[in-house]
Design a protein around this motif. Structure first.
Motif, short mmCIF file in Angstrom:
data_model
loop_
_atom_site.label_atom_id
_atom_site.label_comp_id
_atom_site.label_asym_id
_atom_site.label_seq_id
_atom_site.Cartn_x
_atom_site.Cartn_y
_atom_site.Cartn_z
N GLY A 11 0.95 -1.24 0.02
CA GLY A 11 -0.05 0.00 0.00
C GLY A 11 1.09 1.23 -0.17
N ALA A 13 2.08 3.01 2.40
CA ALA A 13 2.85 2.93 3.39
C ALA A 13 4.26 2.09 3.38
CB ALA A 13 2.31 2.50 4.92
N GLU A 32 3.52 -8.67 -1.04
CA GLU A 32 1.93 -8.28 -1.31
C GLU A 32 1.10 -9.32 -1.92
OE1 GLU A 32 -0.14 -5.31 -1.10
OE2 GLU A 32 -1.43 -6.66 -1.72
N ARG A 33 0.13 -9.32 -1.27
CA ARG A 33 -0.89 -10.65 -1.28
C ARG A 33 -1.75 -10.54 -2.53
NH1 ARG A 33 -6.01 -10.98 1.97
NH2 ARG A 33 -6.31 -8.75 2.66
N HIS A 34 -2.00 -9.28 -2.93
CA HIS A 34 -2.93 -9.37 -4.29
C HIS A 34 -1.93 -8.99 -5.35
CE1 HIS A 34 -6.59 -9.19 -2.25
NE2 HIS A 34 -6.19 -8.08 -1.39
N ILE A 39 -4.09 -3.81 -6.79
CA ILE A 39 -3.86 -2.94 -6.06
C ILE A 39 -3.58 -1.47 -6.70
CG2 ILE A 39 -2.59 -4.17 -4.34
CD1 ILE A 39 0.05 -2.83 -5.32
N ARG A 42 -7.52 -0.14 -6.82
CA ARG A 42 -8.41 -0.10 -5.61
C ARG A 42 -8.55 1.37 -5.10
NH1 ARG A 42 -5.41 -3.69 -1.24
NH2 ARG A 42 -3.98 -2.35 -1.73
N ALA A 45 -8.36 6.59 -0.80
CA ALA A 45 -8.40 8.10 -0.46
C ALA A 45 -8.12 9.11 -1.52
CB ALA A 45 -7.20 8.40 0.58
N GLN A 101 -5.46 7.86 -4.47
CA GLN A 101 -4.29 6.81 -4.03
C GLN A 101 -3.97 5.98 -5.00
OE1 GLN A 101 -5.54 5.51 -0.14
NE2 GLN A 101 -4.39 3.45 -0.41
N ALA A 125 2.06 -12.91 3.17
CA ALA A 125 2.81 -13.24 4.81
C ALA A 125 1.91 -14.00 5.56
CB ALA A 125 3.21 -11.92 5.33
N CYS A 157 3.37 -3.13 7.09
CA CYS A 157 2.44 -2.38 6.44
C CYS A 157 1.40 -2.82 5.82
CB CYS A 157 3.44 -1.60 5.34
SG CYS A 157 4.87 -0.74 6.23
N GLY A 159 -1.89 -2.99 6.44
CA GLY A 159 -3.40 -2.30 6.54
C GLY A 159 -3.96 -3.06 7.83
N ALA A 294 -9.88 13.25 5.73
CA ALA A 294 -9.09 12.78 4.41
C ALA A 294 -7.60 12.46 5.16
CB ALA A 294 -9.25 13.89 3.48
N GLY A 296 -6.34 9.19 6.39
CA GLY A 296 -5.63 7.85 6.55
C GLY A 296 -4.32 7.57 5.80
P1 RFL Z 1 -3.24 -0.38 2.62
O1 RFL Z 1 -3.51 0.59 1.62
O2 RFL Z 1 -4.43 -0.86 3.25
O3 RFL Z 1 -2.08 -1.20 2.35
C1 RFL Z 1 -1.95 -2.67 3.10
C2 RFL Z 1 -1.63 -3.57 2.04
O4 RFL Z 1 -1.08 -4.90 2.66
C3 RFL Z 1 -1.33 -5.93 1.69
N1 RFL Z 1 -1.50 -7.09 2.50
C4 RFL Z 1 -0.64 -8.14 2.77
N2 RFL Z 1 0.34 -8.32 1.82
C5 RFL Z 1 1.13 -9.52 2.16
N3 RFL Z 1 0.59 -10.49 3.05
C6 RFL Z 1 -0.19 -10.11 4.02
N4 RFL Z 1 -0.71 -11.04 4.87
C7 RFL Z 1 -1.04 -8.88 3.94
N5 RFL Z 1 -2.30 -8.48 4.32
C8 RFL Z 1 -2.36 -7.32 3.65
C9 RFL Z 1 -2.96 -5.47 1.16
O5 RFL Z 1 -3.14 -6.12 0.10
C10 RFL Z 1 -2.52 -4.07 1.07
O6 RFL Z 1 -2.09 -3.61 -0.43
O7 RFL Z 1 -2.59 0.58 4.07
P2 RFL Z 1 -1.35 1.54 4.10
O8 RFL Z 1 -0.32 1.43 3.12
O9 RFL Z 1 -1.24 1.77 5.69
O10 RFL Z 1 -2.34 2.70 3.54
C11 RFL Z 1 -3.32 3.30 4.31
C12 RFL Z 1 -4.65 4.10 3.24
O11 RFL Z 1 -4.53 3.14 2.32
C13 RFL Z 1 -5.53 4.27 4.12
O12 RFL Z 1 -5.57 5.09 5.25
C14 RFL Z 1 -6.72 5.05 3.36
O13 RFL Z 1 -6.97 4.55 2.05
C15 RFL Z 1 -7.85 4.90 4.04
N6 RFL Z 1 -9.02 5.18 3.45
C16 RFL Z 1 -9.53 6.56 3.13
N7 RFL Z 1 -8.72 7.51 3.69
C17 RFL Z 1 -8.81 8.89 3.17
O14 RFL Z 1 -8.27 9.60 3.52
N8 RFL Z 1 -10.00 9.07 2.25
C18 RFL Z 1 -10.85 7.97 1.81
O15 RFL Z 1 -11.78 8.24 0.92
C19 RFL Z 1 -10.38 6.65 2.33
N9 RFL Z 1 -11.18 5.47 1.77
C20 RFL Z 1 -9.92 4.10 2.75
C21 RFL Z 1 -10.95 4.44 2.10
C22 RFL Z 1 -9.67 2.85 3.40
C23 RFL Z 1 -10.35 1.67 2.87
N10 RFL Z 1 -10.03 0.64 3.33
C24 RFL Z 1 -8.80 0.00 3.98
C25 RFL Z 1 -11.01 -0.62 3.58
C26 RFL Z 1 -11.68 3.33 1.50
C27 RFL Z 1 -11.44 1.92 1.81
C28 RFL Z 1 -12.36 0.97 1.71
#
Ligand code: RFL
Ligand code: PHB
Length: 395
Positions: A11, A13, A32-34, A39, A42, A45, A101, A125, A157, A159, A294, A296
């Protein structure tokens, strides 16, 4: 397989951490699992804080962002038949950048692959071990094989639903959380945004938000009950509800083909601490905020700046103090941002159990904000982003 830093999750991070460490010659493997296409598609944000956008540009990731990102100098608050502009530039001299994002993720993946540093897709993982004895290992499922990756540090990182956080016994971690009694139904539509800037609407039927991804793509949200069935919301009904909640004299919502419809739950969550031995957490793995502020994605980037600095000192000078201070430094910002995100959320949503008093008080809060430059400046400071310390990261 052996690496210096095993990063779980591609993601924002994980990818940014990998990018910053690679620039300093530190070996990383990103898991990355996907798949890549998953990715990169998706939709999440869309708002980058001022300093976050500057950081991406300063580390060689800003070329397309500068060209395609939409620079905004304020937002609109709409309530009780009026619209109030919060003018970020005149209040705090900074703005925000609207850039999806998934576009950022595309830029990060492209830079990673061009660098030749490893990024394994469809590599999940399944366990993290040994981080308390200084010899962490990650077990990774690739197809039907399980491989072991040995590292000096593991960065979780992955999620909110990842595995890294759970690698520590629950007796050693403290979790704080709050569920909100509403969710967001979001649509992405091929329609020109009906406003140059974001509109946050507090309406008696519930919250609505007008945002965008480009001059031809709108991103719109309405507050709905949690557990809402998307099948009960055909496109026509979503547009009608948006029109009601966003209505204002002279305002006309552009309709267009709905290319995505999704439901986002609203939750605040923090785990403390964010490090145990050689396992560190960053981004949504450690904290979640409701999307109203906004924040995350921006908060994930702030964690990564602290983590990158701590890892530079660890690998280049053998110093552990940065890693020891990591959790404390991140959490100082995390709780400020938790407060801001909660504040924006409660100010703009209609709680299902709210009394007539609560409704009138809420309008009083919006009126007070509209009348006070000091209150607006506080909103602007937080929305455009608290200062990001990029010392030692940006040369
Ligand atoms: P991410 O983006 O969730 O990335 C985590 C990545 O880890 C992978 N993963 C694994 N890979 C390998 N092995 C495993 N066991 C794994 N488990 C998970 C996942 O596939 C993924 O690719 O976290 P990161 O990098 O910390 O980034 C954070 C942001 O993505 C997040 O804070 C924001 O997108 C939150 N968020 C939103 N924030 C906003 O500010 N505005 C928004 O409109 C907004 N919409 C959202 C969102 C988060 C959502 N989630 C998490 C359900 C909408 C959704 C649907
Ligand atoms: C978005 O464009 O997806 C967006 C913008 C502002 C928010 C939340 C989401 O507060």
């Amino acid at each position: 397989m052996r690496t210096q830093v095993a990063i779980i999750g591609a993601g924002p991070a994980g990818l940014l951490l990998g990018h910053l460490l690679h620039r300093r010659g530190i070996d990383t493997l990103i898991l990355e699992r996907h798949s890549r296409s998953y990715i990169e598609r998706r939709i999440r944000a869309g708002v980058l804080e001022h300093d976050v956008a500057e950081l991406f540009a300063a580390v060689g990731l800003g070329e397309r962002m500068r060209r395609e990102g939409l620079a905004h100098g304020g937002i609109h608050l709409r309530f009780a038949g009026q619209t109030v502009r919060i003018d970020f530039r005149s209040l705090v001299g900074r703005g925000i950048l609207v850039y999806g994002q998934h576009e950022l993720v595309k830029d990060l993946v492209r830079a990673r692959l061009a660098s030749g540093a490893p990024l394994w897709f469809e590599a999940e993982a399944v366990a993290v071990e040994g981080h308390c004895d200084g010899r962490p290992e990650v077990r990774v499922r690739r197809g039907d094989r399980i491989e072991t990756v040995a590292a000096e540090v593991v960065a979780g990182c992955d999620g909110f639903h990842g595995i890294a956080r759970a690698a520590v016994p629950s007796s050693l971690r403290r979790e704080y959380q709050k569920q909100y009694p509403y969710a967001w139904l979001g649509i992405l539509a091929r329609a020109a945004p009906a406003s140059d800037e974001l509109i946050y609407a507090c309406h008696e039927r519930g919250f609505a938000l007008l945002s965008m991804r480009s001059p031809t793509l709108s991103r719109l949200y309405i507050q709905v009950p949690p557990g809402t069935d998307l099948a009960a919301w055909p496109d026509e009904r979503v547009w009608e509800e948006l029109e009601l909640r966003l209505s204002a004299p002279g305002f006309r919502l552009e309709r267009g083909e709905v290319v995505q419809k999704d439901l986002t739950r609203m939750r605040s969550f923090v785990v403390e601490p964010m490090r145990w031995g050689r396992l560190v957490l960053a981004g949504d793995a450690a904290h979640i905020v409701p999307p109203t502020g906004a924040k995350g994605l921006n908060l994930a980037v702030a964690d990564v700046t602290h983590l990158a600095r701590a890892l530079f000192a660890f690998f280049e000078e053998g110093r552990e103090e940065g890693l020891e201070a990591y959790s404390r430094l991140c959490l100082e910002r995390v709780w400020k941002v938790q407060h801001f995100s909660w504040w924006m959320t409660q100010m703009l949503h209609r709680a299902p159990d709210a009394s007539p008093f609560d409704h009138r008080r809420q309008l009083g809060e919006l009126a007070a904000l509209s009348a006070s430059r000091a209150a607006q400046a506080w909103l602007a400071e937080n929305y455009t982003g608290l200062p990001l310390d990029v010392s030692g990261i940006v040369d």
